[in-house]
Design a protein around this motif. Structure first.
Motif, PDB file in Angstrom:
ATOM      1  N   UNK A 182       6.722  -5.494   7.529  1.00 25.99           N
ATOM      2  CA  UNK A 182       7.265  -4.997   6.262  1.00 25.99           C
ATOM      3  C   UNK A 182       8.209  -3.806   6.402  1.00 25.99           C
ATOM      4  N   UNK A 183       8.047  -3.026   7.441  1.00 25.89           N
ATOM      5  CA  UNK A 183       8.925  -1.858   7.612  1.00 25.89           C
ATOM      6  C   UNK A 183      10.306  -2.255   8.121  1.00 25.89           C
ATOM      7  N   UNK A 184      10.364  -3.251   8.996  1.00 27.00           N
ATOM      8  CA  UNK A 184      11.639  -3.658   9.583  1.00 27.00           C
ATOM      9  C   UNK A 184      12.198  -4.937   8.964  1.00 27.00           C
ATOM     10  N   UNK A 198       0.735   2.411  13.843  1.00 23.75           N
ATOM     11  CA  UNK A 198       1.290   1.669  12.719  1.00 23.75           C
ATOM     12  C   UNK A 198       0.264   1.559  11.588  1.00 23.75           C
ATOM     13  N   UNK A 199       0.600   2.043  10.387  1.00 22.68           N
ATOM     14  CA  UNK A 199      -0.347   1.996   9.273  1.00 22.68           C
ATOM     15  C   UNK A 199      -0.597   0.567   8.759  1.00 22.68           C
ATOM     16  N   UNK A 200       0.235  -0.377   9.165  1.00 28.50           N
ATOM     17  CA  UNK A 200       0.104  -1.751   8.697  1.00 28.50           C
ATOM     18  C   UNK A 200      -0.600  -2.641   9.712  1.00 28.50           C
ATOM     19  N   UNK A 201      -1.278  -2.023  10.664  1.00 34.63           N
ATOM     20  CA  UNK A 201      -1.972  -2.723  11.750  1.00 34.63           C
ATOM     21  C   UNK A 201      -2.816  -3.883  11.225  1.00 34.63           C
ATOM     22  N   UNK A 202      -3.727  -3.599  10.305  1.00 37.57           N
ATOM     23  CA  UNK A 202      -4.639  -4.626   9.793  1.00 37.57           C
ATOM     24  C   UNK A 202      -3.903  -5.726   9.028  1.00 37.57           C
ATOM     25  N   UNK A 203      -2.921  -5.342   8.267  1.00 33.45           N
ATOM     26  CA  UNK A 203      -2.157  -6.301   7.472  1.00 33.45           C
ATOM     27  C   UNK A 203      -1.391  -7.287   8.360  1.00 33.45           C
ATOM     28  N   UNK A 204      -0.728  -6.774   9.385  1.00 33.41           N
ATOM     29  CA  UNK A 204       0.052  -7.638  10.274  1.00 33.41           C
ATOM     30  C   UNK A 204      -0.869  -8.527  11.102  1.00 33.41           C
ATOM     31  N   UNK A 205      -1.935  -7.956  11.635  1.00 31.96           N
ATOM     32  CA  UNK A 205      -2.888  -8.734  12.427  1.00 31.96           C
ATOM     33  C   UNK A 205      -3.504  -9.846  11.588  1.00 31.96           C
ATOM     34  N   UNK A 206      -3.880  -9.522  10.374  1.00 31.71           N
ATOM     35  CA  UNK A 206      -4.451 -10.515   9.464  1.00 31.71           C
ATOM     36  C   UNK A 206      -3.425 -11.607   9.144  1.00 31.71           C
ATOM     37  N   UNK A 207      -2.189 -11.208   8.936  1.00 33.24           N
ATOM     38  CA  UNK A 207      -1.130 -12.176   8.663  1.00 33.24           C
ATOM     39  C   UNK A 207      -0.940 -13.146   9.815  1.00 33.24           C
ATOM     40  N   UNK A 208      -0.990 -12.636  11.043  1.00 33.43           N
ATOM     41  CA  UNK A 208      -0.870 -13.484  12.227  1.00 33.43           C
ATOM     42  C   UNK A 208      -2.018 -14.490  12.264  1.00 33.43           C
TER      43      UNK A 208
END
Length: 99
Positions: free
Chosen positions: A17-19, A51-61
């Protein structure tokens, strides 16, 4: 289409989401292994350990790959070595950042 190609296509739907670039083109996916019974193991990293979005990105994967009917189970392992660098980005991702 082979299962690994389908997995990569699914992972391209997971956007940092950041990039605003997908995790594949960013070079965050280090390994995809299809094991017995179509269990999938993914080794990945993030652009920074804090990265504050660690859980969100991992969950998305995990959820994007689990969406595939052929996949039984998905394990995602976050690693920090080797550290991510912009050199891992695809030409398409570099182009997106420049525009």
């Amino acid at each position: 289409m082979e299962l690994k190609e389908k997995i990569i296509d699914q992972l391209k739907q997971v956007i940092d989401p950041e990039l605003n670039i997908n995790v594949v083109d960013l070079g965050l996916i280090y390994e995809i292994e299809i094991k017995e019974n179509n269990n999938v193991y993914i080794e990945m990293t993030l652009t920074t350990p804090g990265c504050p979005l660690h859980d969100s990105i991992t969950s998305g994967v995990k959820h994007s790959v689990a969406y595939l009917d052929e996949v039984n189970d998905v394990e995602v392992l976050m690693v920090w070595h080797p550290a991510w660098s912009p050199d891992r980005m695809s030409a398409e991702a570099m182009k997106q950042l420049r525009s």
